[in-house]
Design an enzyme around this catalytic site. Structure first.
Site, mmCIF file in Angstrom:
data_model
loop_
_atom_site.group_PDB
_atom_site.id
_atom_site.type_symbol
_atom_site.label_atom_id
_atom_site.label_comp_id
_atom_site.label_asym_id
_atom_site.label_seq_id
_atom_site.Cartn_x
_atom_site.Cartn_y
_atom_site.Cartn_z
ATOM 1 N N SER A 164 0.989 -1.192 0.116
ATOM 2 C CA SER A 164 0.084 -0.099 -0.019
ATOM 3 C C SER A 164 0.675 1.241 -0.139
ATOM 4 O O SER A 164 2.121 1.096 0.354
ATOM 5 C CB SER A 164 -0.950 -0.004 1.427
ATOM 6 O OG SER A 164 -1.516 1.110 1.496
ATOM 7 N N TYR A 166 -2.655 -1.986 10.149
ATOM 8 C CA TYR A 166 -2.574 -1.997 8.821
ATOM 9 C C TYR A 166 -1.058 -1.411 8.158
ATOM 10 O O TYR A 166 -0.429 -2.187 7.269
ATOM 11 C CB TYR A 166 -3.493 -1.297 8.121
ATOM 12 C CG TYR A 166 -3.728 -1.405 6.637
ATOM 13 C CD1 TYR A 166 -4.724 -2.425 6.025
ATOM 14 C CD2 TYR A 166 -3.279 -0.566 5.834
ATOM 15 C CE1 TYR A 166 -4.890 -2.493 4.772
ATOM 16 C CE2 TYR A 166 -3.506 -0.543 4.498
ATOM 17 C CZ TYR A 166 -4.374 -1.449 3.734
ATOM 18 O OH TYR A 166 -4.481 -1.694 2.597
HETATM 19 N N1 LIG Z 1 -8.719 -0.414 -1.354
HETATM 20 C C1 LIG Z 1 -7.602 0.311 -1.017
HETATM 21 O O1 LIG Z 1 -7.787 1.404 -0.844
HETATM 22 C C2 LIG Z 1 -6.414 -0.300 -0.857
HETATM 23 C C3 LIG Z 1 -5.266 0.358 -0.966
HETATM 24 C C4 LIG Z 1 -4.038 -0.034 -1.033
HETATM 25 C C5 LIG Z 1 -3.780 -1.445 -0.607
HETATM 26 N N2 LIG Z 1 -4.822 -2.019 -0.799
HETATM 27 C C6 LIG Z 1 -4.850 -3.759 -0.574
HETATM 28 O O2 LIG Z 1 -5.259 -4.234 -1.893
HETATM 29 C C7 LIG Z 1 -5.721 -5.608 -1.575
HETATM 30 C C8 LIG Z 1 -7.140 -5.882 -2.247
HETATM 31 O O3 LIG Z 1 -7.957 -5.085 -1.250
HETATM 32 P P1 LIG Z 1 -9.408 -4.402 -2.133
HETATM 33 O O4 LIG Z 1 -9.219 -3.139 -2.182
HETATM 34 O O5 LIG Z 1 -9.631 -5.170 -3.392
HETATM 35 O O6 LIG Z 1 -10.361 -4.902 -1.056
HETATM 36 P P2 LIG Z 1 -11.679 -6.064 -1.055
HETATM 37 O O7 LIG Z 1 -12.111 -6.078 0.369
HETATM 38 O O8 LIG Z 1 -12.581 -5.343 -2.141
HETATM 39 O O9 LIG Z 1 -10.987 -7.397 -1.515
HETATM 40 C C9 LIG Z 1 -10.305 -8.062 -0.588
HETATM 41 C C10 LIG Z 1 -10.438 -9.414 -0.994
HETATM 42 O O10 LIG Z 1 -9.636 -10.629 -0.120
HETATM 43 C C11 LIG Z 1 -10.410 -11.410 0.535
HETATM 44 N N3 LIG Z 1 -9.849 -11.900 1.880
HETATM 45 C C12 LIG Z 1 -9.654 -11.056 2.728
HETATM 46 N N4 LIG Z 1 -9.132 -11.987 3.922
HETATM 47 C C13 LIG Z 1 -8.824 -13.170 3.204
HETATM 48 C C14 LIG Z 1 -8.143 -14.300 3.623
HETATM 49 N N5 LIG Z 1 -7.717 -14.336 5.002
HETATM 50 N N6 LIG Z 1 -8.063 -15.097 2.900
HETATM 51 C C15 LIG Z 1 -8.394 -15.029 1.584
HETATM 52 N N7 LIG Z 1 -9.065 -14.042 1.155
HETATM 53 C C16 LIG Z 1 -9.189 -13.053 1.893
HETATM 54 C C17 LIG Z 1 -11.755 -10.843 0.647
HETATM 55 O O11 LIG Z 1 -12.913 -11.744 0.783
HETATM 56 C C18 LIG Z 1 -11.999 -10.057 -0.705
HETATM 57 O O12 LIG Z 1 -12.606 -10.701 -1.646
HETATM 58 C C19 LIG Z 1 -5.483 -5.561 -0.114
HETATM 59 O O13 LIG Z 1 -4.290 -6.505 0.269
HETATM 60 C C20 LIG Z 1 -5.574 -4.415 0.467
HETATM 61 O O14 LIG Z 1 -4.775 -4.274 1.828
HETATM 62 C C21 LIG Z 1 -6.321 -1.625 -0.899
#
Ligand SMILES: NC(=O)c1ccc[n+]([C@@H]2O[C@H](COP(=O)([O-])OP(=O)(O)OC[C@H]3O[C@@H](n4cnc5c(N)ncnc54)[C@H](O)[C@@H]3O)[C@@H](O)[C@H]2O)c1
Length: 277
Positions: A156, A169
Site C-alpha cells: 500500500s 494495517y
Molecule cells: N482499497 C484500497 O484503498 C487499498 C489501497 C492499498 C492497498 N490495498 C490492498 O489491496 C488488496 C485488495 O483489497 P481490495 O481493495 O480489493 O479490497 P476488497 O475488500 O474489495 O477485496 C479483498 C478480498 O480479499 C479477500 N480476503 C480477505 N481476507 C482473506 C483471507 N484471509 N484469505 C483469503 N481471502 C481473503 C476478501 O474476501 C476480498 O474478496 C488488499 O491487500 C488491500 O490491503 C487496498
C-alpha cells in the site's frame, strides 16, 4: 500473441475488488487463472468480505475473455488450504507461473495503544503472515518447474509512509516490503522476480464502508463517501480521491510480463503521488 499466453496466474483475494480486476486483466493478457478467496466474513473487519457468489462471478468474467479459471476457497491464514489450492492449480493447469498475492483486510484504530489484541493479531495474520504463507505455498512449485516466474505482493502507499488511524494495517504493509525485498534476493537465482505494488486508496469495499468514512469524518454522526472524499483526495498529489482497481491491474500486468523482465525487488507506487506528497 498475447503477452501472458500459456501462463497460469494464481490470484488471491479474487472474489471482488482489485483481485477480481487483476484476474480479469491477466486473463485478457492471455493467462489462465486460479482465483482464490476465503469467502467468509471476519469478526474484527468492519465490512463484509467477498462471497462464494462473487468468486463465481470472477470466474465467469475470466471465462468471458476466453481463458480458463479454477476456483479455490481458501483462507491465506491456512497453509493447509493454500497447499490444497496449489494442488488444484497444478492438477488443473499443470503449472503456475505468476503469483498475485493480493488478499487483505482493513480496519481502523484510534491510536496504537488503545487497539485491542485480537484486531492487531488478525491484521498481522492476514496482511503480513498470510502473504508470507501464500509465498511459502507457491514458491516451491515455481522453483521446481525451473522456468522462472513473477510474483507481486500487494502492499500500500501506507506500506511506504505512515498515517494515523491504521497502526496494524500500516505495520503489516511495511512488513510486506521487507518480505518482497528478501524474496527478490532469494529467488533471483531461479529467475523469479518479486515486486510489491503500493496503491493509494482504491475504489473498493475496503474504502467504501462506514468505518472508513468515520475515520475521515469523526465529527459527523453518519458520514458518507462524499463526506470522506475531500480527506481521501488530500492524501494524493493528483486531483483524485480514489483510483480504480483497473489502474492497479495495469501496473501488475506490466510487472508480471516480460516487459518488466529486469524489474525485481521494487515497491511500485500506483498512488496519484501520495507517497511523494
Ligand atoms: N482499497 C484500497 O484503498 C487499498 C489501497 C492499498 C492497498 N490495498 C490492498 O489491496 C488488496 C485488495 O483489497 P481490495 O481493495 O480489493 O479490497 P476488497 O475488500 O474489495 O477485496 C479483498 C478480498 O480479499 C479477500 N480476503 C480477505 N481476507 C482473506 C483471507 N484471509 N484469505 C483469503 N481471502 C481473503 C476478501 O474476501 C476480498 O474478496 C488488499 O491487500 C488491500 O490491503 C487496498
Amino acid at each position: 500473441m498475447s503477452k501472458l499466453q500459456g501462463k497460469v496466474a494464481f490470484v488471491t483475494g479474487a472474489a471482488r475488488g482489485q483481485g477480481r480486476s487483476h484476474a480479469v486483466r491477466l486473463a485478457e493478457d492471455g493467462a489462465d487463472i486460479v482465483a482464490l478467496d476465503a469467502c467468509a466474513d471476519i469478526a474484527t473487519v468492519p465490512y463484509p468480505l467477498g462471497t462464494a457468489d462473487e468468486l463465481a462471478e470472477t470466474a465467469a468474467l475470466v471465462e468471458e475473455t476466453g481463458r480458463r479459471c479454477a476456483i479455490a476457497t481458501a483462507d491465506v491464514r491456512s497453509l493447509e488450504q493454500l497447499g490444497a489450492a496449489v494442488d488444484l492449480a497444478k492438477g488443473t493447469f499443470g503449472h503456475i507461473d505468476i503469483l498475485v498475492a493480493n488478499a487483505g483486510v482493513w480496519s481502523s484504530s484510534t491510536d496504537s495503544w488503545s487497539l485491542d489484541e485480537e484486531t492487531w493479531q488478525t491484521m498481522i495474520d492476514i496482511n503480513l503472515t498470510g502473504q508470507w504463507k501464500t509465498a511459502k505455498a507457491v514458491v516451491p512449485t515455481l522453483i521446481e518447474q525451473g522456468t522462472g516466474g513473477a510474483i507481486t505482493i500487494t502492499s500500500s502507499s501506507i506500506g511506504l509512509k505512515a498515517t494515523t488511524g491504521n497502526v496494524h494495517y500500516t505495520t503489516a504493509k511495511h512488513g510486506v516490503i521487507g518480505l518482497v525485498r528478501t524474496l527478490a534476493h532469494e529467488l533471483a537465482p531461479h529467475h523469479i522476480r518479486v515486486n510489491a505494488i503500493c496503491p493509494t486508496a482504491v475504489n473498493t469495499t475496503m474504502i467504501k464502508n462506514d468505518s472508513l468514512y468515520a475515520l475521515f469524518r469523526p465529527d459527523l454522526g453518519s458520514p458518507t463517501m462524499s463526506d470522506a472524499e475531500p480527506g481521501l483526495a488530500d492524501l494524493n498529489l493528483l486531483d483524485v480521491s480514489v483510483i480504480e482497481p483497473a489502474d492497479v491491474s495495469a501496473a501488475i500486468s506490466w510487472l508480471v510480463s516480460d516487459d518488466a523482465r529486469y524489474v525485481t525487488g521494487i515497491a511500485l507506487p500506483v498512488d496519484a503521488g501520495s507517497t511523494a506528497k
